[in-house]
Design an enzyme around this catalytic site. Structure first.
Site, PDB file in Angstrom:
ATOM      1  N   HIS A   1       0.814  -1.217   0.000  1.00  0.00           N
ATOM      2  CA  HIS A   1       0.000   0.000   0.000  1.00  0.00           C
ATOM      3  C   HIS A   1       0.851   1.272   0.000  1.00  0.00           C
ATOM      4  O   HIS A   1       0.325   2.366  -0.213  1.00  0.00           O
ATOM      5  CB  HIS A   1      -0.917   0.044   1.220  1.00  0.00           C
ATOM      6  CG  HIS A   1      -1.963  -1.031   1.238  1.00  0.00           C
ATOM      7  ND1 HIS A   1      -2.859  -1.204   0.206  1.00  0.00           N
ATOM      8  CD2 HIS A   1      -2.247  -1.994   2.154  1.00  0.00           C
ATOM      9  CE1 HIS A   1      -3.659  -2.231   0.501  1.00  0.00           C
ATOM     10  NE2 HIS A   1      -3.301  -2.733   1.669  1.00  0.00           N
TER      11      HIS A   1
ATOM     12  N   ASP B   1      -4.411 -13.164   3.310  1.00  0.00           N
ATOM     13  CA  ASP B   1      -5.663 -12.681   3.895  1.00  0.00           C
ATOM     14  C   ASP B   1      -6.875 -13.037   3.021  1.00  0.00           C
ATOM     15  O   ASP B   1      -8.006 -12.634   3.312  1.00  0.00           O
ATOM     16  CB  ASP B   1      -5.606 -11.167   4.212  1.00  0.00           C
ATOM     17  CG  ASP B   1      -4.830 -10.354   3.211  1.00  0.00           C
ATOM     18  OD1 ASP B   1      -4.511 -10.882   2.127  1.00  0.00           O
ATOM     19  OD2 ASP B   1      -4.540  -9.173   3.504  1.00  0.00           O
TER      20      ASP B   1
ATOM     21  N   ASP C   1      -2.287 -10.708  -2.522  1.00  0.00           N
ATOM     22  CA  ASP C   1      -2.911 -10.279  -1.275  1.00  0.00           C
ATOM     23  C   ASP C   1      -4.395  -9.985  -1.563  1.00  0.00           C
ATOM     24  O   ASP C   1      -4.757  -9.623  -2.684  1.00  0.00           O
ATOM     25  CB  ASP C   1      -2.199  -9.012  -0.765  1.00  0.00           C
ATOM     26  CG  ASP C   1      -2.677  -8.576   0.602  1.00  0.00           C
ATOM     27  OD1 ASP C   1      -1.998  -8.936   1.583  1.00  0.00           O
ATOM     28  OD2 ASP C   1      -3.736  -7.909   0.698  1.00  0.00           O
TER      29      ASP C   1
ATOM     30  N   HIS D   1      -6.047  -7.483  -0.670  1.00  0.00           N
ATOM     31  CA  HIS D   1      -6.262  -6.059  -0.924  1.00  0.00           C
ATOM     32  C   HIS D   1      -5.513  -5.588  -2.170  1.00  0.00           C
ATOM     33  O   HIS D   1      -4.454  -6.126  -2.503  1.00  0.00           O
ATOM     34  CB  HIS D   1      -5.782  -5.230   0.274  1.00  0.00           C
ATOM     35  CG  HIS D   1      -6.446  -5.603   1.570  1.00  0.00           C
ATOM     36  ND1 HIS D   1      -5.877  -6.486   2.462  1.00  0.00           N
ATOM     37  CD2 HIS D   1      -7.633  -5.218   2.098  1.00  0.00           C
ATOM     38  CE1 HIS D   1      -6.694  -6.620   3.511  1.00  0.00           C
ATOM     39  NE2 HIS D   1      -7.756  -5.875   3.320  1.00  0.00           N
TER      40      HIS D   1
END
Ligand code: OKS
Ligand code: ZN
Length: 361
Positions: free
Chosen positions: A174, A303, A215, A217
């Site tokens: 991120h 995740d 991931d 996200h």
């Protein structure tokens, strides 16, 4: 498989974060790293060779190929500036941000108070800077740099598809050129990419690198860093409409000479299970093969697991070795870096699943 790690990565340990508006224990805990390290070092077949990075390795030049100097200076000074202004041990968190709808922004962040500066360099509330944060994020980036060096060395000496795991924590995908968020401060994957590209300065052509971000996200930071760069292909599988909310659409395909070098493959929350995930991973694999990179960097988050406390895909543990096997099929020298994953009971097992699948047996 070589696994690069650093005990200094454990130092960052903020007490709380804000989730759905309420303070809760910080999910991106040092225990995450311990779980993964233990799962790998306890492998009954001893397939994983853990090597601690030399903490003296100077990686500032590597970081500055990705991040702006003022941002790195913020990360380094934020805590001491905060304390000097009377702030507490919990560290500095922003409370106001330069929203794009309220320009102009003419003030110099270097002259702002510590808390104002945090708002300038953070895009959310999940990146507190405590006394130990800078040391830990530098160690995490150092792990990425060392792993990239080892991958280059190994690739020159063997023909078989070769893989290395960088046990990076705090995570990175991120973090953008000049901004932190989502538990990420330095973009470890991006730093590794530049190391791979610059490892052999005399090379006739700059190596091309694909980043496969698995991931849950969207890796908005990695996307931003390489958005107009045709030497790096970024492809992400992630949950549509979930955090970080404002990026990750399939229409984001890169710009300038980087057009078509960015591929987002959003998947539905709640219903995405093993088979849909693997079918989409095949699309990502096809796109990577079409790009024909010299190296593959995998942003490895787990995740996507069905019981992850902050995510909502439905992958089960056996899926992870299938993911690893498909990554191996791409036949590329591969650098895995650890990103997210918060279901502590199976975190180690699921990460090891991907790596086991890649190794095959
Ligand atoms: C809110 C935190 C939001 C979740 C961040 C997601 C981190 C992650 N304070 N990224 O891949 O796993
Ligand atoms: Zn994640």
């Amino acid at each position: 498989m070589l696994v690069v790690h650093s005990p200094l990565c454990l130092l960052h340990d903020p007490p709380t974060e804000i989730l759905s508006g309420k303070p809760v224990p910080y999910k991106e805990s040092p225990d995450r790293l311990v779980r993964v390290r233990n799962a790998l070092s306890n492998d009954p077949q001893r397939k994983y060779e853990l090597t601690a990075v030399d903490d003296g390795l100077d990686i500032l030049p590597d970081i500055l190929r990705v991040h702006s100097e003022d941002y790195v200076f913020y990360l380094r000074r934020a805590y001491s500036d905060w304390v000097e202004e009377g702030g507490d041990k919990q560290g500095v968190l922003p409370e106001s941000f330069p929203h794009p709808k309220l320009p102009p922004y003419k003030l110099d962040p270097a002259k702002m108070s510590a808390i104002a500066r945090a708002g300038y360099y953070c895009f959310d509330l999940s990146c507190p800077i405590t006394e130990d944060t800078f040391e830990a994020i530098m160690a995490s980036a150092r792990v990425a740099v060392r792993a990239a060096q080892l991958l280059v060395d190994g690739t020159q000496s063997t023909a078989a598809p070769h893989g290395i795991f960088a046990l990076t924590r705090p995570p990175g995908h991120h973090a953008g050129t000049g901004v932190c968020g989502g538990y990420c401060y330095l973009n470890n994957a991006a730093i590794a990419v530049r190391c791979l590209q610059d490892a052999v300065p005399s090379a006739a052509a700059k190596p091309r690198v694909a980043i496969l971000d698995i991931d849950y996200h969207h890796g908005n930071g990695s996307q931003e860093i390489f958005y107009s760069d045709d030497s790096v292909f970024y492809v992400s599988l992630h949950a549509e409409g979930d955090y970080p909310y404002f990026t990750g659409s399939s229409v984001e395909e890169g710009e300038g000479s980087g057009v078509k070098c960015n591929l987002n493959l959003p998947l539905p929350q709640h219903t995405t299970g093993n088979e849909q995930y693997l079918a989409t991973l095949d699309l990502a694999g096809k796109a990577i093969s079409d790009y024909s990179p010299d190296y593959l960097v995998v942003s490895l988050g787990v995740d996507t697991y069905k019981d992850d406390p902050i995510c909502c895909f439905n992958l089960t543990t056996p899926c992870y070795s299938r993911i690893g096997a498909r990554i191996r099929e791409l036949g590329l020298p591969t650098l895995f870096l650890f990103e997210g994953g918060y279901c502590m009971e199976v975190l180690g097992e699921n990460v090891k699943g991907v790596l086991d699948g890649f190794i095959g047996s």
